[in-house]
Write an enzyme that holds these catalytic residues in place. Structure first.
Site, PDB file in Angstrom:
ATOM      1  N   ASP A  43     -45.785  71.631 -13.142  1.00 16.59           N
ATOM      2  CA  ASP A  43     -45.578  71.314 -14.531  1.00 16.59           C
ATOM      3  C   ASP A  43     -45.284  69.947 -14.595  1.00 16.59           C
ATOM      4  O   ASP A  43     -44.344  69.536 -14.003  1.00 16.59           O
ATOM      5  CB  ASP A  43     -44.215  72.340 -14.947  1.00 16.59           C
ATOM      6  CG  ASP A  43     -43.943  72.111 -16.260  1.00 16.59           C
ATOM      7  OD1 ASP A  43     -44.506  71.401 -16.921  1.00 16.59           O
ATOM      8  OD2 ASP A  43     -43.016  73.080 -16.649  1.00 16.59           O
ATOM      9  N   HIS A  44     -46.195  69.384 -15.169  1.00 11.43           N
ATOM     10  CA  HIS A  44     -46.136  67.709 -15.383  1.00 11.43           C
ATOM     11  C   HIS A  44     -45.106  67.552 -16.420  1.00 11.43           C
ATOM     12  O   HIS A  44     -44.491  66.203 -16.358  1.00 11.43           O
ATOM     13  CB  HIS A  44     -47.448  67.452 -16.187  1.00 11.43           C
ATOM     14  CG  HIS A  44     -47.929  66.101 -15.498  1.00 11.43           C
ATOM     15  ND1 HIS A  44     -46.883  65.045 -15.291  1.00 11.43           N
ATOM     16  CD2 HIS A  44     -49.027  65.354 -15.441  1.00 11.43           C
ATOM     17  CE1 HIS A  44     -47.470  64.151 -14.674  1.00 11.43           C
ATOM     18  NE2 HIS A  44     -48.539  64.154 -14.729  1.00 11.43           N
ATOM     19  N   ARG A  45     -44.482  68.489 -17.076  1.00  6.77           N
ATOM     20  CA  ARG A  45     -43.158  68.137 -17.635  1.00  6.77           C
ATOM     21  C   ARG A  45     -41.801  67.989 -16.913  1.00  6.77           C
ATOM     22  O   ARG A  45     -41.035  66.894 -17.017  1.00  6.77           O
ATOM     23  CB  ARG A  45     -42.516  69.153 -18.586  1.00  6.77           C
ATOM     24  CG  ARG A  45     -43.407  69.579 -19.630  1.00  6.77           C
ATOM     25  CD  ARG A  45     -43.169  70.916 -20.473  1.00  6.77           C
ATOM     26  NE  ARG A  45     -42.976  71.739 -19.464  1.00  6.77           N
ATOM     27  CZ  ARG A  45     -42.469  73.302 -19.804  1.00  6.77           C
ATOM     28  NH1 ARG A  45     -42.053  73.291 -21.202  1.00  6.77           N
ATOM     29  NH2 ARG A  45     -42.418  74.134 -19.183  1.00  6.77           N
TER      30      ARG A  45
END
Length: 463
Positions: free
Chosen positions: A433-435
């Site tokens: 998850d790039h968040r």
């Protein structure tokens, strides 16, 4: 007094359950914690236990029906006088008035052990003859419904489920066969796949396609072959695990911005290590696989990259880092894709991981995973290599930061010590998850796992 028992929430805000089978019938006398029914949620197959001492007055639903949480499922005739009442209170409170000895009802699970336990004794109710044993079950028609069975209906429900296995029961549901009506041909009367298939073939009428033409089979179409000799089109309702999986994966795919990275690793030394360890006396009875090594390597690597073991709380405006690893293992089960997890996997050595993985796999195959085993995961492994697949782009399990796909181990030409040699090679695929995780952290985690698998001794230097 008539008491209506509503289906409780069986865990984590689930909104519905599929009624698989009744363990009692109208007129049965039951005690607290006697098993009433087997129901299937999006999490697990569980046994619903009685919150009351009393007599079964009415069953609201047939096997195959989908019952909404809060909808009536059973009516009890309880000792004592009073007006009819619906049980809308929490189960533990609702049943307290009928428990003078202080017993606590257990709605889900096996309940308290009772000496001589078995099927509740049946007695004839006043004004009605005792129901025959076993009674036949009404075949569900149309789409699943949670509408109560009308009073006075001639169809009755099965009191006991015939002996069979979870895959056979699933096959029967998929083919629309009422397994309660089958006489098993297996040892001890067990219903087999062949029994279900024969019943389906014998009961399947010629159906019509949406255009009004008959469904084509090899015989009807003058030699046109269909896959597996099945009808050209088949339908099944979307429910239970498939429904929950679809919702979870859609939410994850369109909520968490996915990034996938790949790393191909020479795992020859890991394969040799596994072969050597298997010869040790304390490992001889265990099933050691590359998955075991990857699980251990992942737990070590998560210590250096805690971002991969975090959770995004958008509503609370915070990132929650979990300093423990509940390691999820994606598993293909008779009920569909499930992701049980090993609690506190960071504390497990290689031998303990092998034992726990074997236990979890066995429970999953038997269809006996509990909601507790299926919740609370922090990071997931999925072993696509067992299907002969090299790599993929796995979707992150909802609520987690990453998932690692393990490809098959292949013997192939590889550069080794400035020469080309046949080596054992594996591809790892990490989605994150790039968040929560930047490319640097994702790459470092993948490199750490790869380093341990390439040279297991590096674990001593890196961690």
């Amino acid at each position: 007094m008539l008491k209506v028992f509503n289906l409780p929430d069986l865990g984590e805000g689930l909104t519905e359950s599929e009624l698989l089978s009744w363990k009692i019938a109208v007129g049965d006398t039951v005690a607290v914690n006697d098993v009433l029914a087997e129901v299937e949620t999006a999490k697990a197959v569980v046994e619903l236990s009685s919150p009351f001492d009393g007599t079964i007055a009415e069953l609201h639903g047939e096997p195959g029906a989908v019952i909404q949480v809060g909808a009536p499922i059973i009516s009890f005739d309880l000792p004592g006088a009073g007006p009819d009442k619906t049980d809308n209170a929490p189960a533990s409170d609702a049943g307290s008035s009928s428990l003078p000895d202080g017993r606590v009802p257990t709605l889900v699970g096996y309940g308290a052990a009772v000496e001589g336990a078995g099927r509740p004794a049946r007695r004839a109710r006043a004004g009605r003859p005792a129901a025959p044993d076993p009674v036949t079950a009404a075949q569900p028609s149309g789409s699943p419904s949670s509408v109560p069975v009308p009073a006075g209906a001639t169809a009755t429900l099965t009191a006991e489920r015939p002996r069979s296995t979870p895959p056979v029961r699933k096959l029967a549901r998929d083919l629309g066969v009422n397994i309660a009506l089958l006489a098993g041909s297996g040892a001890g009367g067990v219903v087999t796949r062949e029994d279900v298939a024969a019943a389906a073939d014998g009961a399947r009428p010629a159906s019509a396609s949406p255009s009004g033409t008959d469904t084509l089979t090899e015989a009807a179409a003058g030699g046109v072959r269909t896959l597996g000799g099945r009808p050209r089109t088949e339908e099944e309702p979307i429910r239970s695990v498939r429904k929950a999986t679809a919702a979870a994966m859609t939410s994850s795919a369109f909520t968490a911005p996915h990034v996938t990275e790949f790393l191909t690793v020479d795992v020859t030394e890991s394969v040799e290590l596994l072969q050597e360890v298997r010869q040790r006396r304390d490992f001889r009875e265990l099933k050691l696989t590359p998955l075991t090594l990857v699980a251990r390597a992942a737990c070590l690597a998560l210590e250096r990259t805690p971002e991969l073991n975090a959770r995004w709380d958008g509503d609370g405006g915070r990132i929650i880092r979990q300093n423990y690893v509940n390691l999820g293992i994606a598993a293909a089960t008779p009920r569909g894709l499930m992701v049980p997890n090993l609690k506190d996997a960071q504390d497990l050595d290689l031998r303990s991981l092998a034992i726990r993985l074997a236990e979890l796999t066995e429970v999953a195959r038997e269809g006996k995973l509990t909601p507790e085993q299926l919740s609370g995961g922090t990071f997931t492994l999925t072993n696509v290599g067992v299907f002969g697949v090299d790599a993929g782009t796995p979707i992150i399990n909802p609520g987690e930061a990453g998932i690692l796909a393990i490809g098959q181990v292949r013997r192939m030409p590889w550069e080794y010590r400035d020469e080309i040699a046949l080596r054992q090679v594996m591809t790892l695929s990490l989605s994150f998850d790039h968040r929560l995780v930047d490319g640097e952290q994702g790459s470092r985690f993948l490199a750490d796992v790869g380093a341990v698998l390439a040279r297991p001794g590096m674990a001593l230097a890196l961690f």
